[in-house]
Structure formats: structure tokens, C-alpha cells
Design an enzyme around this catalytic site. Sequence first.
Site, PDB file in Angstrom:
ATOM      1  N   GLU A  60       0.858  -1.184   0.000  1.00  0.00           N
ATOM      2  CA  GLU A  60       0.000   0.000   0.000  1.00  0.00           C
ATOM      3  C   GLU A  60       0.890   1.228   0.000  1.00  0.00           C
ATOM      4  O   GLU A  60       1.930   1.251   0.653  1.00  0.00           O
ATOM      5  CB  GLU A  60      -0.920   0.026   1.222  1.00  0.00           C
ATOM      6  CG  GLU A  60      -1.775   1.280   1.283  1.00  0.00           C
ATOM      7  CD  GLU A  60      -3.028   1.126   2.127  1.00  0.00           C
ATOM      8  OE1 GLU A  60      -3.822   2.077   2.170  1.00  0.00           O
ATOM      9  OE2 GLU A  60      -3.227   0.060   2.715  1.00  0.00           O
ATOM     10  N   CYS A 272      -6.871   0.637   2.433  1.00  0.00           N
ATOM     11  CA  CYS A 272      -7.718   1.823   2.576  1.00  0.00           C
ATOM     12  C   CYS A 272      -7.597   2.794   1.413  1.00  0.00           C
ATOM     13  O   CYS A 272      -8.564   3.507   1.104  1.00  0.00           O
ATOM     14  CB  CYS A 272      -7.391   2.535   3.893  1.00  0.00           C
ATOM     15  SG  CYS A 272      -7.943   1.628   5.362  1.00  0.00           S
ATOM     16  N   ASN A 393     -12.270  -3.959   0.643  1.00  0.00           N
ATOM     17  CA  ASN A 393     -11.241  -3.984   1.678  1.00  0.00           C
ATOM     18  C   ASN A 393     -11.830  -3.472   2.985  1.00  0.00           C
ATOM     19  O   ASN A 393     -12.280  -2.322   3.053  1.00  0.00           O
ATOM     20  CB  ASN A 393     -10.055  -3.096   1.279  1.00  0.00           C
ATOM     21  CG  ASN A 393      -9.084  -2.896   2.438  1.00  0.00           C
ATOM     22  OD1 ASN A 393      -8.292  -3.769   2.747  1.00  0.00           O
ATOM     23  ND2 ASN A 393      -9.154  -1.735   3.089  1.00  0.00           N
ATOM     24  N   GLU A 394     -11.855  -4.311   4.003  1.00  0.00           N
ATOM     25  CA  GLU A 394     -12.291  -3.908   5.343  1.00  0.00           C
ATOM     26  C   GLU A 394     -13.652  -3.202   5.337  1.00  0.00           C
ATOM     27  O   GLU A 394     -13.875  -2.265   6.101  1.00  0.00           O
ATOM     28  CB  GLU A 394     -11.249  -2.996   6.007  1.00  0.00           C
ATOM     29  CG  GLU A 394     -10.004  -3.708   6.452  1.00  0.00           C
ATOM     30  CD  GLU A 394      -9.049  -2.788   7.201  1.00  0.00           C
ATOM     31  OE1 GLU A 394      -9.365  -1.595   7.383  1.00  0.00           O
ATOM     32  OE2 GLU A 394      -7.983  -3.264   7.619  1.00  0.00           O
TER      33      GLU A 394
END
Length: 833
Positions: A60, A272, A393-394
Site C-alpha cells: 500500500e 484503505c 477492503n475492510e
Amino acid sequence: MFCLPQIRSFLHYGNRIVATLGILCCIAGIASAQTRIKVNVHADQPTVEISPHLYGLFFEDINDAADGGLYAELIQNRSFEYFSLKDTHPRTEFHPLYAWQIASSPKNHDGFVDATMQVHDESPLNSNNTHYVSVTADQPGTFGTQNLGLDGIRIDQSAKYDVSLYARVDDWQGAAPLTVRLLSPDGDVCGTLELPRPGSTWQKFDGVLTANETRDDARLQITTNGRGTLDLDMVSLFPQQTFNGRKNGLRKDLVEALRDLNPQFLRFPGGCITHGWGLDNRYRWKDSVGDVAQRKPNWNLWGYHQTYGLGYFEYFQLCEDLDMAPLPVVPIGVGCGFRCTEFVPMDELGPHVQDALDLIEFANGPADSTWGSVRAEMGHPEPFGLEFVCLGNEEHDTPDMRQRFPVFAEAIRKAYPEIKIIGTSGLGTGIPIYDLMTKEKVYSSDEHYYMSPRWFFDNVNRFDSFDRDKPLIFVGEYAAHDTDRKNTLYSALSEAAFLTGIERNADLVDMTCYAPLFGRKGHMQWRPDMIYFDDRNVVRTTNYYVQQLFSRHKGDVYLANSIDVVAKSPAPLFNGYVGIGTWNTTIELGEAAVNGRPLDLAHWKTTSGKFEHDNGHLAQTDMKATPALAISHESFSGEKIVFTARVKKTGGKEGFLLRFASDANGKGGYWWNVGGWNNRQHGIESFDGDQSSTIAKVDGGIESDQWYDLKIEMNGDTVRCFINGDLKQQVQLGSLDVSISSTYDRDAGEIILKLVNPTAAEVDAQIEFSGVQAMASSASVVTLAGTKDAVNTFESPETVKPVASKIAAGTEFQHTIPPYAVQAIRIKSGRTN
């Protein structure tokens, strides 16, 4: 695949020394002596196949991991697209001329004249790159601009650098070429290149510049001689020594560090950042491909700008170079639950779904397809062979998320049924949307854990009882957050112990990767990370070496094993500080004592929150503290300790945190959470740095403005907790376990035994192999060991590193496992099965 039911049942408990309530010893507050164990590896009892792509990487763009990091570009803000983020993010210092300044005269050079420098967008290079710089001189002479890089520009003597830029002139008088120099801060010339005189329209110029000295603080200067306006855009400086010598390539030493991990996949471009700060800031993969001058730069939610020079083509290319499976992460029209609650309306979701389908075409489509042709034009006509796509994602568990995920999954399955969909289990270890992933029949579901070392020790058996009829598990982000979030050896050992449980359950856990991957010195938004770097140095952490050890010594099939305790350690010795704490609550501590001796509350140390001493009492008055903590002025040690406290809640929804076995800084140890979880339960929890992990809970609550007499008895390895004389909880804290994994490497014909000893004492192990025809008389061993708090740093990057050795072996042999160590033992074997 072998999966014998009777072995599976046995393995739930058979691979570790089982403690009554988990794992602990030598976590702040308990010390232990030597232990003797017997390890039996059943070579003729294979259980599950080890996933061929079990260990991989997650990248990331955080901590300046891309620009200024993995991406080898040396110019910062090369296209003048930076802008202040004050309206969307707290950072305000950015502007279009960030890292640029008017050129100053190098040493022994005369003729520089005053000039002005402004950024314009009236006649840009293209619609994606709308800003450029204009440098104007009103009188004849030398003038220009210079870039400071990111913390300076690293150059090496005799090294060659590719220079490229777009330029044009306006209202020009003069015939001088462009001069490109590398300069020291003092104006010493470290290398020079001349480029042709620009014309009145945008034109690309490039050349090769050779550095004549080694520096870490150089700057790149571009000048000309004449009068008028010089426009510049997309100014670039690349070392020719990129990984595999690629143009627009990656930093060689950082990729080599990744290669040495033997990774089998790469999850990218992040977690994120795929959502972004909001929907307008989400990661758009189409902006990251094609000619770098045509890519549309963006800023990311970590608070800085990104060029997208490291884009999807480069990610796929890196996967190909390191023989990794690419795992692109695709946003699903859902905003980041931490930062925004936006959702793409269902009737506007079509283009977002099409982006996901176009991505697959970019990776795998023929060279004459719409997006396959883009890939081909970039120099890769052959497909990249994409097998997996990660959706989301999440994601937080919301009706909007549950409505949108199936739309993406259905579209991909219809257009590309061969693609394996990796879903997401949702935020937290409770995996709230694993049910949706099960319903959608995804290939695997992504789980993330950023927890204390204690949590990882406690969860070695996490996957033993998972339903095998549900999707596979992808542990897509995890890291042990030790005290002060340092990359201690102890944190790495907790991850190693956790990985032994993953290997035992490799029929279920398909992939794992540590996160985050990189951290640039001086540019950190998150820690710990696996690899730290500056312009010249790379620090491989203890966690890195654990990942490397497991990846290089994985094996192909898991072998049943068992551990028997031959000699137990003596009863634990409790030691450390006692104290009091709160969570979104205010309290008053009237008195406290240890073994009947009153403690002077006036000298207690506040480590968080706001504690005030008045008239012999200690009051915590900060309702927002999570947590507020204070510890005693002296520590206590002994086989039996009794801590008593008289406490009253004065406000808030929670209760008290009664601390014990804390270190001098208020870190580590335990607390008894009285009236926690919105005043519904009492629980004993370990506390490691800034993370807590629950050991046991019971129902119960407390009243406000009422005094309570609390007592914690610590006797041997037993903790008993009382409220007003009534026993509420009792737990037994067993000695810390040795964790093991045993696998077989078919190609090498070797049994691999991995051993994790997270205690302060050596462990004597009698190792036996049953069900084998023959074993070699010697074995190779790789050991990672050191002190509990050992950390690799820029000043001391090899405090902990793997050490190879040989030991005597056979079907039976004695072996001593060092304290705070993980080992991989490889032995040639003739197996019966």
C-alpha cells in the site's frame, strides 16, 4: 489432499503445550525457568496440503512507500500537480511549486539573472496533466528552476541517470540549449547534461547524465540562457540501475528485499487507499496506466500526493519479475467506513462494475482488445495471467455494502468465470460479513488483524474449528503491535507462533501477508512496518526475517505432530506495578494496598488520562481517555500477591480497570476490567503496549456513586478476582507455549520442523520421528534469536538476523531451543508414506 478426521481432531490440541487459558509467561509480569518437552513428528501421517501460494506480500502506498520509495523516480512533484489538502485532509503545506525553487548560480558560474516562476494551466501538456511551470526572465542571461527531491536526491559517483522533460519557450530571444545539472546544496556541480533548445510547442527531451560524486542531498537544476519564458513539465530523473534495468522502473535494493522473501503473490495497490478519503479520491486504476505523462496523478488518504508512475502495469510487471500471482484490490462503490459513509447509488454503479471488468481485460485480454491493446502498447502484448480479483477492503457491515458486493461478483462471474473472487470478512476479528462471503461463494475471504502479541499467541488455534464448507481464508493484513509499536523480536515470535497454526490449517488458510510492507524514514503515518528505508539504506526487521523463514521453509504437506511436557516450569512469579484505570469513565480511588500494606496514592504515576490527588484520594477526571491509567510508585514481586482497592465510579458508561504486573512505563501486564463492555461484563485482559486482549469474561456491572471493595489474588499461576468479598472470576495463567509446525518438502525429500520459543529460558526438546524408514544423521538449522525487545534499526540493522548451522540428528535426538527464538530444522528423510 490428506485430511484424516482422527488426526484433525488430535491436531486441535496436539501441536502445542496447552495452557488452561492461553499463553503467557515473560509478558510483563511473569518469569519462568527451563522446560523439557518431547516432540513427536508422525512422518507417516500427512494431514493437509500446504497452499502453494501461502506466503506473499501486501503493498500500500503509505509512509511514502511508492514515490520516494519503491518507485525509483528522484524528482518530487515532477508535473507541478501538488495542491493543498486543507479542504479534504489536515495537511496544508502542499502547493504546485512544492519542492521547486528558482535556480541559483552554481559555483564558478556567472551570468544568472533575476527570474519569476509561476504555475499555469492555460495551455497544458494534456488534459490529465493540467499544470506546468513558467520561468520568465525580463533581461538576457541564465535562469531556470531546480528540484529538491524528497529529502534531497541521492546520487552515486559514476552512476548514470536518465533525464527527461517536456519544454517549450514563449516570446523568446536566444539560441541557447537547456542545461541540466546535479548540484550540491553549496552549488558544486555534480554532473551536467545539455539538451537541445526548445521550440514554441511542447516537446519531450531526454538524455543521460553521469554523476561525478556521491551525495544524498543533491538537487536537479534546469537552466537556459536568453530572455523570455521557459515552460517545463514532467521533469524526471531516474537511476539507470533500476530492478532488471527497467525504464520507469523500481528501486533495485527494495525489490531485492522483496525477492528474498520468496513471495508467491502481491496484493495491491493497497487497502484503505482503494476507497480513498471519499469516492472522488478512490484509486482509479485506469489513471495509472499508459504513458506516464498521460497518467492523472492523485493524492491519497495518507495525506500526500502520488504520481501513479507506479501503476497497475508496473504492479503486474513486478509480479511477473518475481513470479508472484497478482491480487488487485477493486473498490466496490463503498466509501471507507473510517472516513466517509458515501455509497455509489445503485443506478450509477454500472461504470464502477465496468472498471472491474476492464481491469481483467487489461490483464488478460488479447492485444487487439480495448484494454489489452493498452497493455500491448506499453510493451507487454502477452496476457499477465490474472487469476484472482479482490473485491473490497475492510468494508463495514452495512446494508449498502451487502447490496453492492453481489453486483460486482455476479458481473465478474458472468464475464470471466475463471477468475477467483477474493471477498472480505469485514472489519475486525469477529469477521462480521463472512456470512455474506459464504452466501456469495467467494474463493476466499480476507481477514485483517492488527493486535497485540498476546492476541497472536492466544489465537494459534484460531482456524482449527472453522467450518471447512465455507470459503477459504485469506489473512490479507496482519501485524503484532508490541509496546510502542516497535518491531521487537517478541512481536515477530508471536507472528511466528500464529503462522504455525496457519500451516496446520493450510487446507483452509490459502494466503497470508504482513502489513504494511514499507516505511520511509521521516515520513511515517503508520508503524510497525516490515521494511524500513531511507535514500540509501534498507532495514529488514525481525518480522521480515520471520516471514522469510516461513516462506523459505514452507514444505508441501503438513505432518501430524504432538508435544508432551516432560518437566514443567515452577509456579510463575508475579512482578511489576499495580494501578488503576478507566475507559470513557471518571472514578475516585479511595485507598489501595498490596498484601495488606497501604499504598501512598500521592506518589502514583499517571501514564494517560488526568489523575488528581486530593485529601488522600486519587480521582480520574478525563471522561474521554481511552484508557486513563495510573500505576503505583513501587513494584511488587512474589509467588503470592494480593492487591486491594476501594473504588467509586463518578461518571461514564464503563467501570474500573484494576492493573497488575505492569512495567514501569505503564505498559504490558494485565487489567481486571470491572463493568466493562458498556457495563455489561467483567473481564481479565492482557495489556501489551496499546493493545488489550481478552482472556476471560463473565456477566456483571456496577453502579455509579457507590464504593466497591475490589481484590485481586495472584497465587502461583492462578488469578482470583473479588467484588465486595464475592469471587467473580478465576483464571489460570499457564506457562508460555512452544509452538511447532512440521511439514514435508517433496522436491528436497526433507522434513521441516519449525519451533517457536517465546520464553526467556532455553527449552530442552527430545525430538522423535515416527513412521520413517530412515533419517539423516545431521540437519540444517536456521535460527532467529535474540533478546525479547531486540529491534533492527538504521544504526544497527543486524541486531537480529538468521544464523545457519548444522546439528546432529536422526530418528531421535536432543535439541535445545534458545530463548526468544524461532528455528527451522531441515532433515533428509525416507518416509513410509
